[in-house]
Design an enzyme around this catalytic site. Structure first.
Site, mmCIF file in Angstrom:
data_model
loop_
_atom_site.group_PDB
_atom_site.id
_atom_site.type_symbol
_atom_site.label_atom_id
_atom_site.label_comp_id
_atom_site.label_asym_id
_atom_site.label_seq_id
_atom_site.Cartn_x
_atom_site.Cartn_y
_atom_site.Cartn_z
ATOM 1 N N SER A 289 0.848 -1.186 0.000
ATOM 2 C CA SER A 289 0.000 0.000 0.000
ATOM 3 C C SER A 289 0.889 1.242 0.000
ATOM 4 C CB SER A 289 -0.954 -0.024 1.205
ATOM 5 O OG SER A 289 -1.849 1.057 1.159
ATOM 6 N N HIS B 167 -2.273 -0.866 -3.483
ATOM 7 C CA HIS B 167 -3.322 0.127 -3.271
ATOM 8 C C HIS B 167 -2.880 1.446 -3.897
ATOM 9 C CE1 HIS B 167 -4.490 -2.128 0.689
ATOM 10 N NE2 HIS B 167 -4.867 -2.784 -0.406
ATOM 11 N N ASP C 71 -5.004 -4.689 5.740
ATOM 12 C CA ASP C 71 -5.235 -5.516 4.562
ATOM 13 C C ASP C 71 -4.009 -6.377 4.288
ATOM 14 O OD1 ASP C 71 -6.632 -6.500 2.365
ATOM 15 O OD2 ASP C 71 -5.796 -4.995 1.007
#
Length: 360
Positions: free
Chosen positions: A174, A201, A297
Site C-alpha cells: 500500500s 493500493h 489488509d
C-alpha cells in the site's frame, strides 16, 4: 495534539491557493509556507522543517523529483506528490518521486469533481502522509528476522519439500508500495521461475501508468494487467500480473479471476482477497509477501497462506514507509520471515528455487 505543519510547493499560484484553502478547512492542519519552485521548497524544508510537504512534479528551477531526492537525502520529510493523472509523462515522473522517497500521490482536481470531494481527499492524504511507525512489536518466536535486521549476510529460509515446489508468488503493498515493489523487482533476475501476482493500493487513475513504470524497473520481466479468466501462468519463466484498477484479483479453478465484489478493508483490489485465494488454490506451493502500508489488509491473507504450509514474508519496520500492514501480520504470527526491503528479493529467490537446487 499539535497541528500538522504543511509546506505547499507548486508553481501555479492558482493551484497553491486551492491547496492552501483546502488544507485550511481542517483545524488539525496549518500551512506554514508556500514555494513556487523545487529549489525554494528544499530551502524552506531545511529551514522550517515542516511535518509534510505537498509537492508538484513539474516546477521551474528544480523539478519535484529532484526536490524530493534532495529533501529525502538531507532533511527527510513525508512528501505527498500532487500530480495530474491525465499527463502520462508527469505521472511517470511522479512514480520516480515515489521511488525517491515520497509517501503517496494524489491526483489534481478535475473540472467536474464535486465541491468538497477532492478537498477531503487532500486532507486525508496529508493526514496519512504524517503517519509514522509508533512502536516496534516483538517478533514471534516462530518468525525469523533475516538480512540486515538480523546482522547476517544473507537470509536463511526454511527449505521447500520436494512435493511442495513453489508455483506462484503473491505480493501486496500500500503506502510506499510503488518504490518497494520497484526495488524488489529490479533485484529479481530475469530467470526467476515463478509468476508474480501483484496488488498495490493506488488511486485507479494512476494504475495503468504504474504498470508501465514498474515495467521499466523489473529487470526485463514482463509486466501487465491481469485478464479475467486467463489460466494461472505455469512455473517456468516469470511474468508479473497486476490487479486491474478498482477490481479484486483472485485465483480460482486454475484461472485468474477479476471481480467487482465489494471492497474489503475499504480496499479494492484487496490484498487479503488475493492471498486467501492463493492459499486455497495453491496451499503449500504458494509464496506470499506483505510490504509497507497502512491498515491491516493482507494480514489475514498472509496468515491463511502460512496455515496452508506456504512460505510468508513481511517487510520489517525499519524499511517500511508505514509499518501498519506488516505489523498486523506479525502480530497474527502470519510472517515466517521478517525481512528488510533490501533482502526481500533474495529471500523470494531462495524460496522459489527449483527442486533440483539450481541457483537462479
Amino acid at each position: 495534539m499539535a497541528a500538522i505543519r504543511v509546506l505547499v510547493a507548486d508553481d501555479s499560484m492558482t493551484v497553491r491557493k486551492r491547496l492552501v484553502q483546502a488544507l485550511s478547512t481542517d483545524a488539525g492542519i496549518q500551512v506554514i509556507a508556500e514555494a513556487a519552485d523545487g529549489r525554494t521548497a528544499t530551502e524552506l524544508c531545511r529551514r522550517i522543517r515542516p511535518d509534510v510537504v505537498t509537492m508538484d512534479v513539474m516546477m521551474p528551477v528544480m523539478d519535484g523529483v529532484t526536490a524530493t531526492e534532495y529533501i529525502m537525502a538531507n532533511c527527510p520529510t513525508p512528501i505527498l506528490m500532487v500530480s495530474a493523472s491525465s499527463n502520462r509523462g508527469q505521472v511517470l515522473q511522479t512514480f520516480d518521486a515515489l521511488a525517491a522517497g515520497a509517501v503517496d500521490v494524489l491526483d489534481k482536481p478535475a473540472a467536474d469533481t464535486p465541491d468538497g470531494v477532492w478537498e477531503r481527499e487532500l486532507v486525508g492524504a496529508v493526514m496519512v502522509s504524517r503517519i509514522k511507525a509508533i512502536r516496534r512489536p516483538s517478533v514471534n518466536r516462530r518468525s525469523r528476522v533475516v538480512g540486515a535486521a538480523a546482522g547476517v549476510a544473507a537470509p536463511v529460509v526454511l527449505p521447500l519439500l520436494e512435493s511442495d515446489e513453489a508455483v506462484i508468488v503473491a505480493i501486496g503493498a500500500s503506502i510506499g508500495g510503488p518504490s518497494a515493489i520497484a526495488k524488489i523487482l529490479s533485484q529479481i533476475p530475469a530467470g526467476f521461475p515463478l509468476p508474480i501476482l501483484l496488488v498495490i493500493h493506488i488511486a485507479p487513475e494512476f494504475a495503468q501508468s504504474l504498470v508501465e513504470w514498474i515495467a521499466t524497473r523489473s529487470n526485463k520481466l514482463p509486466v501487465r494487467v491481469a485478464v479475467d479468466g486467463e489460466p494461472i501462468p505455469r512455473p517456468g519463466l516469470a511474468e508479473i500480473l497486476m490487479a486491474p484498477p478498482d477490481r479484486h484479483l483472485v485465483v480460482r479453478g486454475g484461472r485468474l479471476r477479476v471481480t467487482d465484489t465489494p471492497p474489503r478493508h475499504l480496499c479494492r483490489p484487496s490484498i487479503d482477497e488475493l492471498f486467501e485465494s492463493v492459499a486455497r488454490e495453491c496451499g503449500s506451493q504458494a509464496i506470499a509477501c506483505l510490504l509497507t502500508g497502512m491498515g491491516k489488509d493482507g494480514a489475514a491473507g498472509l496468515l491463511a497462506v502460512r496455515q496452508k504450509g506456504g512460505h510468508t514474508i513481511a517487510q520489517d519496520e525499519a524499511s517500511s514507509t508505514v509499518f501498519g500492514m506488516p505489523r498486523e501480520a506479525i502480530a497474527l504470527d502470519a510472517a515466517q520471515i521478517v525481512a528488510p526491503l533490501a533482502d526481500v528479493a533474495g529471500t523470494l529467490c531462495l524460496m522459489a528455487r527449483r527442486r533440483n537446487g539450481d541457483a537462479l
